[in-house]
Every structure is written in structure tokens, then in C-alpha cells.
Design a protein around this motif. Structure first.
Motif, mmCIF file in Angstrom:
data_model
loop_
_atom_site.group_PDB
_atom_site.id
_atom_site.type_symbol
_atom_site.label_atom_id
_atom_site.label_comp_id
_atom_site.label_asym_id
_atom_site.label_seq_id
_atom_site.Cartn_x
_atom_site.Cartn_y
_atom_site.Cartn_z
ATOM 1 N N PHE A 1 15.911 -14.515 23.905
ATOM 2 C CA PHE A 1 16.552 -13.236 24.228
ATOM 3 C C PHE A 1 17.675 -12.859 23.262
ATOM 4 O O PHE A 1 18.447 -11.945 23.526
ATOM 5 N N ILE A 2 17.734 -13.586 22.152
ATOM 6 C CA ILE A 2 18.679 -13.237 21.091
ATOM 7 C C ILE A 2 17.916 -13.170 19.777
ATOM 8 O O ILE A 2 16.770 -13.602 19.674
ATOM 9 N N HIS A 3 18.576 -12.612 18.770
ATOM 10 C CA HIS A 3 17.960 -12.425 17.469
ATOM 11 C C HIS A 3 18.991 -12.765 16.403
ATOM 12 O O HIS A 3 20.160 -12.383 16.530
ATOM 13 N N GLU A 4 18.565 -13.483 15.380
ATOM 14 C CA GLU A 4 19.467 -13.776 14.268
ATOM 15 C C GLU A 4 19.239 -12.744 13.169
ATOM 16 O O GLU A 4 18.122 -12.596 12.661
ATOM 17 N N LYS A 5 20.306 -12.036 12.803
ATOM 18 C CA LYS A 5 20.219 -11.026 11.756
ATOM 19 C C LYS A 5 20.158 -11.691 10.386
ATOM 20 O O LYS A 5 20.421 -12.879 10.247
ATOM 21 N N GLU A 6 19.849 -10.893 9.366
ATOM 22 C CA GLU A 6 19.763 -11.408 7.998
ATOM 23 C C GLU A 6 21.065 -12.058 7.542
ATOM 24 O O GLU A 6 21.056 -12.996 6.761
ATOM 25 N N ASN A 7 22.189 -11.549 8.032
ATOM 26 C CA ASN A 7 23.490 -12.085 7.626
ATOM 27 C C ASN A 7 23.879 -13.342 8.418
ATOM 28 O O ASN A 7 24.952 -13.886 8.231
ATOM 29 N N GLY A 8 23.015 -13.772 9.332
ATOM 30 C CA GLY A 8 23.268 -14.975 10.106
ATOM 31 C C GLY A 8 23.925 -14.726 11.448
ATOM 32 O O GLY A 8 24.026 -15.637 12.273
ATOM 33 N N ASN A 9 24.380 -13.509 11.694
ATOM 34 C CA ASN A 9 25.000 -13.177 12.979
ATOM 35 C C ASN A 9 23.934 -13.064 14.065
ATOM 36 O O ASN A 9 22.805 -12.651 13.801
ATOM 37 N N LEU A 10 24.312 -13.421 15.269
ATOM 38 C CA LEU A 10 23.406 -13.306 16.400
ATOM 39 C C LEU A 10 23.567 -11.951 17.065
ATOM 40 O O LEU A 10 24.668 -11.396 17.112
ATOM 41 N N SER A 11 22.485 -11.438 17.593
ATOM 42 C CA SER A 11 22.525 -10.186 18.346
ATOM 43 C C SER A 11 21.609 -10.323 19.554
ATOM 44 O O SER A 11 20.806 -11.250 19.644
ATOM 45 N N ILE A 12 21.750 -9.399 20.463
ATOM 46 C CA ILE A 12 20.901 -9.369 21.655
ATOM 47 C C ILE A 12 19.527 -8.853 21.239
ATOM 48 O O ILE A 12 19.420 -7.887 20.474
ATOM 49 N N ALA A 13 18.484 -9.485 21.734
ATOM 50 C CA ALA A 13 17.116 -9.086 21.385
ATOM 51 C C ALA A 13 16.862 -7.630 21.771
ATOM 52 O O ALA A 13 17.360 -7.140 22.792
ATOM 53 N N LYS A 14 16.076 -6.951 20.955
ATOM 54 C CA LYS A 14 15.807 -5.528 21.164
ATOM 55 C C LYS A 14 15.141 -5.244 22.510
ATOM 56 O O LYS A 14 15.432 -4.231 23.133
ATOM 57 N N ASN A 15 14.282 -6.138 22.957
ATOM 58 C CA ASN A 15 13.621 -5.890 24.245
ATOM 59 C C ASN A 15 14.627 -5.947 25.402
ATOM 60 O O ASN A 15 14.504 -5.213 26.382
ATOM 61 N N VAL A 16 15.653 -6.785 25.279
ATOM 62 C CA VAL A 16 16.709 -6.841 26.302
ATOM 63 C C VAL A 16 17.521 -5.561 26.262
ATOM 64 O O VAL A 16 17.802 -4.945 27.301
#
Length: 91
Positions: free
Chosen positions: A40-55
């Protein structure tokens, strides 16, 4: 956790928002990872974590016209009592 869906995580986000004045994005990402796992999370190209788009999609559907994204604070909040909805983002 088994059988947890993006909808379940979005509902958890709403519960957390209702218990707080606002919902900080960074805190939320870490809590989602801890409580629900990496699905339910996503790692961006810069290495930062974000909330998954489906969430985020489920959260938006559940809170449209009730919650705004405070860009400067990187957090969500409920609309103020006398505030009119003018879009999802505010400053």
C-alpha cells in the motif's frame, strides 16, 4: 495482514483524520507501511515513500468535497465549518 484492500487502508486514513486535526502525509506513509505492509506504499524514483495510488484513489472517493490537501503542510484536513469546497487542494 491478509485480505486487506486499498479501501480498508483509505478507511483507516479517514479514522486517523477524524482523530487528529490533520493527517500528515509522511506520518501516514510510515504508519501504512507498518500496519498494512508494502503493498500500500510506493517508492518514488528519488527514494521517498508515498501512499499507493490505489489507496489515494479510494481515499479521494470517500472524502470528496469533505477533505482538502494542504499543499504547504503536505497534509489533509477536513473543510472548516464555514468553508466552501473549491477543489481538492488548498494552500
Amino acid at each position: 495482514m491478509t485480505n486487506v484492500t486499498a479501501f480498508d487502508v483509505a478507511k483507516w486514513m479517514i479514522k486517523e483524520l477524524d482523530e487528529q486535526e490533520y493527517l500528515d502525509q509522511e506520518w501516514t506513509v510510515w504508519e501504512i507501511q507498518d500496519q498494512f505492509g508494502d503493498d500500500f506504499i510506493h517508492e518514488k524514483e528519488n527514494g521517498n515513500l508515498s501512499i499507493a495510488k490505489n489507496v489515494l484513489k479510494e481515499f479521494r472517493k470517500l472524502t470528496e468535497v469533505e477533505v482538502v490537501w494542504m499543499r504547504s503542510e503536505k497534509a489533509w484536513r477536513r473543510l472548516y465549518e464555514d468553508e466552501e469546497y473549491e477543489g481538492r487542494q488548498t494552500y
